[in-house]
Scaffold this motif. Structure first.
Motif, PDB file in Angstrom:
ATOM      1  N   PHE A 117       0.805  -1.216   0.000  1.00  0.00           N
ATOM      2  CA  PHE A 117       0.000   0.000   0.000  1.00  0.00           C
ATOM      3  C   PHE A 117       0.842   1.271   0.000  1.00  0.00           C
ATOM      4  CE2 PHE A 117      -2.763  -3.267   1.881  1.00  0.00           C
ATOM      5  CZ  PHE A 117      -3.834  -3.196   0.998  1.00  0.00           C
ATOM      6  N   ARG A 120      -2.773   3.828  -1.313  1.00  0.00           N
ATOM      7  CA  ARG A 120      -3.929   3.117  -0.780  1.00  0.00           C
ATOM      8  C   ARG A 120      -5.174   3.555  -1.530  1.00  0.00           C
ATOM      9  NH1 ARG A 120      -4.759   0.053   3.723  1.00  0.00           N
ATOM     10  NH2 ARG A 120      -2.656   0.502   4.493  1.00  0.00           N
ATOM     11  N   SER A 157      -5.630  -3.522  -7.778  1.00  0.00           N
ATOM     12  CA  SER A 157      -4.474  -3.791  -6.927  1.00  0.00           C
ATOM     13  C   SER A 157      -3.282  -4.051  -7.840  1.00  0.00           C
ATOM     14  CB  SER A 157      -4.752  -5.015  -6.037  1.00  0.00           C
ATOM     15  OG  SER A 157      -3.633  -5.323  -5.227  1.00  0.00           O
ATOM     16  N   SER A 188      -4.759   0.674  -5.613  1.00  0.00           N
ATOM     17  CA  SER A 188      -3.763   0.450  -4.557  1.00  0.00           C
ATOM     18  C   SER A 188      -2.491  -0.070  -5.215  1.00  0.00           C
ATOM     19  CB  SER A 188      -4.268  -0.567  -3.532  1.00  0.00           C
ATOM     20  OG  SER A 188      -5.387  -0.074  -2.820  1.00  0.00           O
TER      21      SER A 188
END
Length: 463
Positions: A117, A120, A157, A188
């Protein structure tokens, strides 16, 4: 004369009768051995006369597609849409306990460190479709995330490999993206690096023009210029692609995940339409939803829906992924007898149920699964190829059902990959490449032997 015409007509009907019967069976759900057809009407290979006879003008007249092209005329905003951590992007400060290990190696083990992260994602993830797109990149590839963030509706992600000064390049590219694309708020980012090559925020010389005050949001040219100047390239570091995949997946905010490559662009509304198809059902074990993968000529814009994709396929401007490099890798069961024959359903729906068994035992599908699916083998590298095969072998032994989706797909954006030729011959694979491939092959054999001891025997799960 009339009798001759009558006999000729009967002969012609006899010739076409088998084809007519086959098309009729296709339309009524005829199922080939080992495949289960779920639903959907069929159409002819040429489609209707309006769309089959011409190229979609939006595709044919588009400018060459490249990373962030839609932002070329845009200037960075005064605010960042990202939530940086560890005092980034200006500096990098973290404590030892904040550095974790890779998922297979454990919390602190393994040759690679993970800084989770660094960016984030949005706190409003509950308002997004509950499917996370998990991807990975090297520092010079990272700006491709803007295309994914713009099209993917759910959270993202991203794992980035940043040995040494590659961190400086990655941070500058990401910071530019964060000032240019509002959809970056969903992303993220996690940094991965060899423990003996810790990251440095000092930027390499090739990234100096990123600091220019008149820098536009288009950065495709910078990605091209920096590809061979990274520390990864200069030091000859191997790319731990499966570490990156496992990290991005394990740190995803949702249980359902799509693990894909950063150069694969999803069809529009894939996340929301997939969520609508499932209607909030709880994820089940040993089921994966497969996304067909295609590639399109670099001069054309990536298709947004199946209707556009079918036009590109019929005109020869698109093919299934790796058609000319590794035909068995992405040639999924039913591609020609089912998937391509059906029109755009206007939604995501299941089409075919199959398994990763012989004769499809070399197939490497990309799928929406869960965080509980088998890990990717972290010892295998990108340079050694076939890096996803151990996961697929284990899924076969676990008796996974693979549901091929209709109305959804991925498309490789840089263009159609073809084998290189020099003076009419393919160049020889250098010895370093062969060494990487032999290493991955040894790891693969070691892992498959271990898996065969763990699971019941299935002779159709050929390794």
């Amino acid at each position: 004369m009339r009798r001759w015409r009558r006999y000729a007509g009967l002969g012609l009907c006899a010739c076409w009768l088998p084809l007519a019967i086959r098309l009729l069976l296709l339309g009524r759900g005829y199922v080939e051995p080992s495949l289960a057809l779920i639903n959907g009407p069929a159409i002819g290979r040429d489609g209707d006369s309006a769309t089959g006879a011409r190229v979609d003008r939006r595709l044919a007249q588009s400018t060459p597609a490249f990373v962030g092209a839609y932002m070329a005329e845009r200037q960075p905003a005064n605010v960042s849409y990202c939530r940086w951590q560890y005092e980034l992007p200006e500096s990098l400060v973290y404590l030892d306990y904040q550095l974790i290990g890779s998922p297979e190696a454990g919390p602190t083990g393994g040759p690679n460190g993970v800084l989770p992260f660094a960016i984030r994602g949005s706190q409003n993830a509950a308002d997004l479709p509950p499917v996370t797109l998990c991807s990975h990149a090297t520092a010079d590839q990272v700006y491709s995330i803007v295309e994914l963030a713009k099209r993917w509706e759910g959270p993202l992600s991203l794992s980035v490999f940043v040995p040494g000064h590659d961190l400086g390049l990655a941070v500058r590219l990401l910071d530019l993206a964060c000032h240019c694309e509002p959809a970056m708020s969903k992303v993220s980012v996690h940094f991965i690096f060899p423990r003996n090559e810790p990251p440095s925020l000092e930027a390499p010389p090739s990234a100096a023009d990123l600091a220019s005050p008149d820098r536009s949001c288009g950065a495709a040219d910078l990605q091209r210029k920096t590809a061979n100047s990274t520390d990864r390239h200069r030091l000859g570091l191997l790319y731990p692609i499966n570490v990156a995949r496992n990290v991005a997946r394990s740190l995803a905010p949702t249980q359902r995940v799509l693990v894909s490559d950063i150069e694969l662009l999803p069809s529009e509304h894939l996340a929301s339409q997939f969520a609508a198809m499932l209607k909030g059902r709880t994820p089940k074990r040993a089921i994966a939803f497969v996304l067909p993968v295609f590639e399109i000529e670099a001069r054309l814009a990536p298709p947004a829906n199946k209707k556009q994709l079918l036009v590109a396929l019929r005109t020869g401007n698109a093919v299934y992924f790796h058609r000319f490099l590794c035909p068995h890798c992405q040639r999924f069961p039913g591609i020609e007898t089912r998937w391509i024959l059906r029109p755009d359903p206007g939604k995501v729906r299941p089409l075919i149920i199959t398994r990763r068994e012989y004769p499809n035992n070399r197939w490497e599908p990309i799928f929406i699964g869960t965080k509980h699916d088998p890990f990717y083998a972290e010892d295998m590298t990108w340079e050694g190829r076939q890096d996803k095969m151990t996961q697929m072998f284990e899924m076969c032994l676990m008796n996974y059902r693979l549901i091929i989706l209709d109305g959804a797909f991925l498309v490789h954006t840089p263009g159609i990959k073809r084998k290189p030729f020099v003076d009419g011959q393919q160049p020889r694979v250098d010895e370093r490449q062969r060494a990487h491939e032999r290493r991955n092959a040894r790891i693969y054999q070691r892992i498959t032997r271990r898996l065969l001891k763990r699971y019941p025997v299935n002779n159709r799960c050929k390794s």
